[in-house]
Design an enzyme around this catalytic site. Structure first.
Site, PDB file in Angstrom:
ATOM      1  N   ASP A   8       0.823  -1.184   0.015  1.00 16.08           N
ATOM      2  CA  ASP A   8      -0.009   0.157  -0.074  1.00 16.08           C
ATOM      3  C   ASP A   8       0.894   1.133   0.036  1.00 16.08           C
ATOM      4  OD1 ASP A   8      -2.152   1.523   0.344  1.00 16.08           O
ATOM      5  OD2 ASP A   8      -2.016   1.744   2.226  1.00 16.08           O
ATOM      6  N   SER A   9       0.354   2.542  -0.261  1.00 14.66           N
ATOM      7  CA  SER A   9       1.009   3.495  -0.118  1.00 14.66           C
ATOM      8  C   SER A   9       1.469   3.736   1.439  1.00 14.66           C
ATOM      9  CB  SER A   9       0.269   4.962  -0.402  1.00 14.66           C
ATOM     10  OG  SER A   9      -0.948   4.868   0.448  1.00 14.66           O
ATOM     11  N   TYR A  40      -1.273   8.106  -2.692  1.00 15.82           N
ATOM     12  CA  TYR A  40      -1.314   7.772  -4.204  1.00 15.82           C
ATOM     13  C   TYR A  40      -2.458   8.484  -4.682  1.00 15.82           C
ATOM     14  CZ  TYR A  40       2.136   3.964  -3.896  1.00 15.82           C
ATOM     15  OH  TYR A  40       3.363   3.165  -4.046  1.00 15.82           O
ATOM     16  N   GLY A  41      -3.524   8.792  -3.776  1.00 15.31           N
ATOM     17  CA  GLY A  41      -4.752   9.197  -4.336  1.00 15.31           C
ATOM     18  C   GLY A  41      -4.846  10.538  -5.017  1.00 15.31           C
ATOM     19  N   CYS A  71      -4.606  -1.711  -1.349  1.00 13.14           N
ATOM     20  CA  CYS A  71      -4.863  -0.423  -1.703  1.00 13.14           C
ATOM     21  C   CYS A  71      -6.087  -0.197  -2.651  1.00 13.14           C
ATOM     22  CB  CYS A  71      -3.432   0.025  -2.077  1.00 13.14           C
ATOM     23  SG  CYS A  71      -3.485   2.245  -2.662  1.00 13.14           S
ATOM     24  N   ASN A  72      -6.969   0.440  -2.518  1.00 13.59           N
ATOM     25  CA  ASN A  72      -7.771   0.556  -3.548  1.00 13.59           C
ATOM     26  C   ASN A  72      -7.508   1.472  -4.798  1.00 13.59           C
ATOM     27  OD1 ASN A  72     -11.052  -0.181  -2.265  1.00 13.59           O
ATOM     28  ND2 ASN A  72      -9.490   0.202  -0.577  1.00 13.59           N
ATOM     29  N   THR A  73      -6.845   2.524  -4.402  1.00 13.22           N
ATOM     30  CA  THR A  73      -6.218   3.436  -5.453  1.00 13.22           C
ATOM     31  C   THR A  73      -5.479   2.697  -6.361  1.00 13.22           C
ATOM     32  OG1 THR A  73      -6.404   4.854  -3.721  1.00 13.22           O
ATOM     33  CG2 THR A  73      -5.011   5.590  -5.975  1.00 13.22           C
ATOM     34  N   GLU A 149      -1.995   9.272   8.061  1.00 12.87           N
ATOM     35  CA  GLU A 149      -0.491   9.178   8.086  1.00 12.87           C
ATOM     36  C   GLU A 149       0.135  10.130   9.092  1.00 12.87           C
ATOM     37  OE1 GLU A 149       1.347   7.146   6.283  1.00 12.87           O
ATOM     38  OE2 GLU A 149      -0.148   6.024   5.262  1.00 12.87           O
ATOM     39  N   CYS A 182     -11.005   2.883   0.929  1.00 12.30           N
ATOM     40  CA  CYS A 182      -9.612   3.314   0.954  1.00 12.30           C
ATOM     41  C   CYS A 182      -9.100   2.286   2.179  1.00 12.30           C
ATOM     42  CB  CYS A 182      -9.356   4.867   1.400  1.00 12.30           C
ATOM     43  SG  CYS A 182      -7.850   5.075   1.685  1.00 12.30           S
ATOM     44  N   THR A 183      -8.136   1.699   2.007  1.00 16.69           N
ATOM     45  CA  THR A 183      -7.746   0.759   3.118  1.00 16.69           C
ATOM     46  C   THR A 183      -7.297   1.708   4.494  1.00 16.69           C
ATOM     47  OG1 THR A 183      -5.476   0.569   2.278  1.00 16.69           O
ATOM     48  CG2 THR A 183      -7.306  -1.045   1.891  1.00 16.69           C
ATOM     49  N   HIS A 184      -7.016   2.817   4.228  1.00  9.41           N
ATOM     50  CA  HIS A 184      -6.657   3.656   5.407  1.00  9.41           C
ATOM     51  C   HIS A 184      -7.849   3.781   6.428  1.00  9.41           C
ATOM     52  CE1 HIS A 184      -3.090   4.843   3.375  1.00  9.41           C
ATOM     53  NE2 HIS A 184      -2.631   5.607   4.346  1.00  9.41           N
TER      54      HIS A 184
HETATM   55  N1  DGL Z   1      -4.701   3.187   1.090  1.00  5.61           N
HETATM   56  C1  DGL Z   1      -5.077   3.632  -0.295  1.00  5.61           C
HETATM   57  C2  DGL Z   1      -6.269   3.199  -0.680  1.00  5.61           C
HETATM   58  O1  DGL Z   1      -6.830   2.104  -0.261  1.00  5.61           O
HETATM   59  C3  DGL Z   1      -4.335   4.845  -0.595  1.00  5.61           C
HETATM   60  C4  DGL Z   1      -4.282   6.066  -0.275  1.00  5.61           C
HETATM   61  C5  DGL Z   1      -3.549   7.140  -0.695  1.00  5.61           C
HETATM   62  O2  DGL Z   1      -2.474   6.731  -0.874  1.00  5.61           O
HETATM   63  O3  DGL Z   1      -4.083   8.079  -1.276  1.00  5.61           O
HETATM   64  O4  DGL Z   1      -6.932   3.617  -1.601  1.00  5.61           O
END
Ligand code: DGL
Length: 258
Positions: A8-9, A40-41, A71-73, A149, A182-184
């Protein structure tokens, strides 16, 4: 399958790793948090794809024989390409989360995600293919990634107020299921749930791990997890401690920028 590579990011991937580890007591894991390039998003698809390629390459160099895009993104931007390019199984989180949402929902479905995930249309296509006439809402919630983060806890006023602002468009709508796309975001599930009483939350990592449970049960390694990051962060180390009770102090290895 012995060693599963997970990337993931940043911190969010740890929520997916936790879900996978619960179902794979004997598997080895190598986790990569790309903290040098988080978030990443905010990037376009070709950029995210190039990040995902280098993350997967790193995990393969560490002996991974399967890859989870936690990571969904990156799933939206890179799953199809990585599946074509790599010789190992590659799994992403979007289809499992969408399928779980459709299974649970009798009304409208909302998806909280990063800007790039919403823009990709990946959730929208997947959900509409599963239930064409459904009511859907897609909420870009990029700022939550930075708060998480930075290690801002979900009970902090800043976090609650940001969640409230992002969820405002679905208040009063007939949404009964919300995808944490988003996994966060599972790290803010308490704050989100308290703002939307009675709405079911779908955790994309849990949805994927549920679908993989048979494969995970059979994975045979020594039950080890290696934590790697591309840049150091105290919030990441604290999250590892919180989400993996067996993690030894100093177990996070910084491998430098990829
Ligand atoms: N955890 C991420 C996701 O599931 C990415 C968040 C990011 O880096 O913007 O999309």
């Amino acid at each position: 399958m012995k060693k599963i590579g997970v990337f993931d990011s940043g911190i969010g991937g740890l929520t997916v790793l936790r879900a996978l580890r619960r179902r794979a007591p004997r598997a080895d894991f190598v986790f990569l948090g790309d903290l040098a390039r988080v978030p990443y998003g905010v990037h376009d698809q070709p950029t995210i794809l190039s990040y995902a390629r280098s993350d997967a390459e790193f995990l393969l160099s560490q002996g991974a024989d399967a890859i989870v895009i936690a990571c969904n993104t990156a799933t939206a931007a890179a799953l199809d390409a990585l599946r074509e390019e790599l010789d190992v199984p590659v799994w992403g989180v979007i289809a499992p989360a969408a399928e779980e949402a459709v299974r649970l929902s009798r009304g409208g479905i909302a998806v909280m995600a990063t800007e790039a995930t919403v823009r990709s249309g990946s959730y929208e296509r997947t959900l509409r293919a599963l239930r064409p006439g459904g009511e859907y809402h897609f909420l870009p919630c990029q700022k939550l990634v930075s708060l998480i983060e930075r290690g801002v806890p979900e009970e902090a006023e800043e976090a609650v107020e940001q969640c409230r602002a992002y969820l405002a468009p679905i208040v009063g709508k007939s949404v009964d299921t919300l995808v944490l796309g988003c996994t966060h975001f599972p790290l803010y599930s308490g704050a989100i749930a308290s703002l939307l009483p009675g709405v079911k939350l779908v955790d994309s990592g849990e949805a994927l791990a549920g679908q993989l449970s048979e494969i995970l049960r059979e994975a045979s390694g020594e039950g080890r997890t290696d934590y790697c990051v591309t840049a150091r962060s105290e919030a990441f180390e604290r999250a590892v401690k919180r989400l993996d009770g067996s993690a030894a102090p100093g177990c996070v290895r910084c491998v430098g920028a990829l």
